[in-house]
Enzyme design. Structure first.
Site, PDB file in Angstrom:
ATOM      1  N   LYS A   1      72.624   4.110  31.969  1.00  0.00           N
ATOM      2  CA  LYS A   1      73.223   4.974  32.992  1.00  0.00           C
ATOM      3  C   LYS A   1      72.654   6.396  32.939  1.00  0.00           C
ATOM      4  O   LYS A   1      72.176   6.859  31.898  1.00  0.00           O
ATOM      5  CB  LYS A   1      74.748   4.949  32.863  1.00  0.00           C
ATOM      6  CG  LYS A   1      75.284   3.574  33.313  1.00  0.00           C
ATOM      7  CD  LYS A   1      76.753   3.517  33.531  1.00  0.00           C
ATOM      8  CE  LYS A   1      77.098   2.122  34.098  1.00  0.00           C
ATOM      9  NZ  LYS A   1      78.518   1.842  34.166  1.00  0.00           N
TER      10      LYS A   1
ATOM     11  N   ARG B   1      78.675  -4.406  28.350  1.00  0.00           N
ATOM     12  CA  ARG B   1      77.872  -4.913  29.477  1.00  0.00           C
ATOM     13  C   ARG B   1      76.500  -4.248  29.412  1.00  0.00           C
ATOM     14  O   ARG B   1      76.413  -3.023  29.519  1.00  0.00           O
ATOM     15  CB  ARG B   1      78.603  -4.575  30.787  1.00  0.00           C
ATOM     16  CG  ARG B   1      77.946  -5.111  32.032  1.00  0.00           C
ATOM     17  CD  ARG B   1      78.776  -4.753  33.267  1.00  0.00           C
ATOM     18  NE  ARG B   1      78.155  -5.283  34.477  1.00  0.00           N
ATOM     19  CZ  ARG B   1      77.175  -4.680  35.140  1.00  0.00           C
ATOM     20  NH1 ARG B   1      76.695  -3.519  34.724  1.00  0.00           N
ATOM     21  NH2 ARG B   1      76.655  -5.233  36.222  1.00  0.00           N
TER      22      ARG B   1
HETATM   23  C1  9MG Z   1      78.770  -3.667  38.073  1.00  0.00           C
HETATM   24  N1  9MG Z   1      78.879  -2.623  37.066  1.00  0.00           N
HETATM   25  C2  9MG Z   1      78.043  -1.564  36.900  1.00  0.00           C
HETATM   26  N2  9MG Z   1      78.472  -0.796  35.894  1.00  0.00           N
HETATM   27  C3  9MG Z   1      79.585  -1.385  35.402  1.00  0.00           C
HETATM   28  C4  9MG Z   1      80.480  -1.068  34.373  1.00  0.00           C
HETATM   29  O1  9MG Z   1      80.357   0.032  33.648  1.00  0.00           O
HETATM   30  N3  9MG Z   1      81.521  -1.892  34.147  1.00  0.00           N
HETATM   31  C5  9MG Z   1      81.701  -3.010  34.907  1.00  0.00           C
HETATM   32  N4  9MG Z   1      82.758  -3.785  34.634  1.00  0.00           N
HETATM   33  N5  9MG Z   1      80.876  -3.356  35.906  1.00  0.00           N
HETATM   34  C6  9MG Z   1      79.851  -2.553  36.140  1.00  0.00           C
END
Ligand code: 9MG
Length: 363
Positions: A308, A343
């Site tokens: 990010k 994730r």
């Molecule tokens: C789809 N997506 C992109 N960033 C995310 C994040 O931080 N958490 C979740 N649950 N989905 C995300």
């Protein structure tokens, strides 16, 4: 007045076990906490904080004072829920419930991989590599939710995700990997579930599409409720909170209650504070540094920090593909405070980091 508890003084391994046995700390999953910050919000801008030592309060039981009438102790999140709903495989590689969710963006315009996996064959190959590396969830999305992005037509979103789900289904079933669909749209959820997905990851926390909660209620798998302030197209223009951690906590609590009211059992809910979704760098840092607060929600916690933009802003402005170091550091910071699902784009590297981290943590 609303009261919140933030576990502090987090211990691990034998120190955690011994401190709990001695009544000096309370369990927090595989960890333990020896201090708790009691936060009282009396109104906008009127937030009072007190740190309580469980050691001092115990004897005749700080734990009891904290868990007794005055404040609610941070409950143990029901980690076994994942194994109940998705098979024992999700009890995960470490045995402590740390789970890697590998990202597949079947989009031409994702910030993080520049559309590398828009072609279904490339997306399937990438998912298979992450499964081989040990990812236990594969999260497939057909709509970019990066800051500034426009929504995609539902038909197009479905057209993007279905071939990838179909392509990895046999392998996922064979090795007990869960297929998750990353979408805000009820029709896409339903189509993905029909094609073999069993988990829903909704960045709007089931608030975007009025039919989404009903679709999720009809399933039996996990549902991720993520916090986002605003909409992807505009969410980074001027994000604002009274207190970001408490505001996000309240919003997640309300989403969990709404999901339960719609018929989604609490045991299926995973919460996610939504790093980068309507948040400044400072907001993201506040959420990550106070992550243990969210254990009070009483459901498993997911964190998404991979590649990010805030990572580059804290470093040297690296492009998305060169943010692995920051992604690992931020993910581990959340895991060290009780996150259980991370994730990520870079599954093999994350799994290696988690294995080493968990091995040291649990000595
Ligand atoms: C789809 N997506 C992109 N960033 C995310 C994040 O931080 N958490 C979740 N649950 N989905 C995300």
């Amino acid at each position: 007045m609303k009261r919140y508890l933030r576990p502090l003084g987090i211990l691990s391994g034998s120190a955690a076990r011994d401190a709990v046995a001695a009544g000096l700390a309370l369990p927090l999953g595989p960890l333990a906490y020896s201090l708790v910050e009691v936060i009282e919000r009396h109104g906008p801008g009127d937030i009072r904080r007190e740190i309580i030592s469980l050691a001092r309060e115990t004897g005749e039981g700080g734990a009891r004072r904290v868990s007794g009438g005055r404040v609610r102790v941070t409950p143990q999140p029901p980690l076994p829920l994942l194994s109940q709903t998705m098979g024992p495989s999700l009890s995960s590689f470490t045995g402590e419930g740390l789970t890697v969710m590998g990202i597949v963006n079947a989009t031409p315009d994702s910030f993080s991989d520049g559309g590398d996996h828009f072609d279904p064959a490339a997306a399937i190959a990438h998912a298979e590599a992450m499964i081989r590396a040990g990812a236990k969830i594969i999260d497939i999305g057909g709509e970019s939710t990066r800051p500034g992005s426009d929504p995609v037509a539902v038909e197009e979103e479905i057209r993007r995700v279905l071939p990838v789900i179909a392509g990895i289904r046999a392998m996922a079933d064979a090795v007990g990997v869960t297929i998750s669909v990353d979408t805000r749209n009820a029709a896409t959820m339903q189509a993905a579930l029909d094609a073999g997905a069993s988990m829903i990851n909704d960045v709007s926390g089931l608030t975007h599409d009025p039919d989404a909660a009903a679709v999720a209620a009809k399933t039996t798998g996990p549902v991720v409720l993520m916090h986002m302030q605003g909409e992807p197209r505009t969410m980074q223009l001027a994000p604002a909170y009274d207190d970001v951690a408490l505001d996000v906590y309240d919003a997640l609590e309300a989403m969990i209650a709404a999901a339960e009211a719609a018929g989604i059992d609490r045991s299926r809910i995973v919460a996610d504070p939504g790093i980068g979704f309507g948040k400044t760098v400072e907001h993201n840092l506040a959420l990550l540094s106070q992550f243990s607060l969210f254990r009070g929600l009483g459901v498993p916690l997911l964190v998404g920090v991979s590649r990010k933009g805030f990572l580059a802003r804290l470093s040297a402005g690296e492009p998305a593909g060169q943010r692995l170091g920051g992604s690992l550091a931020a993910g581990l910071a959340a895991i060290g405070q009780g996150a259980q699902i991370v994730r990520v784009h870079d599954a093999p590297e994350t799994l290696q980091a988690l294995r080493v981290f968990a091995a040291i943590r649990d000595v």
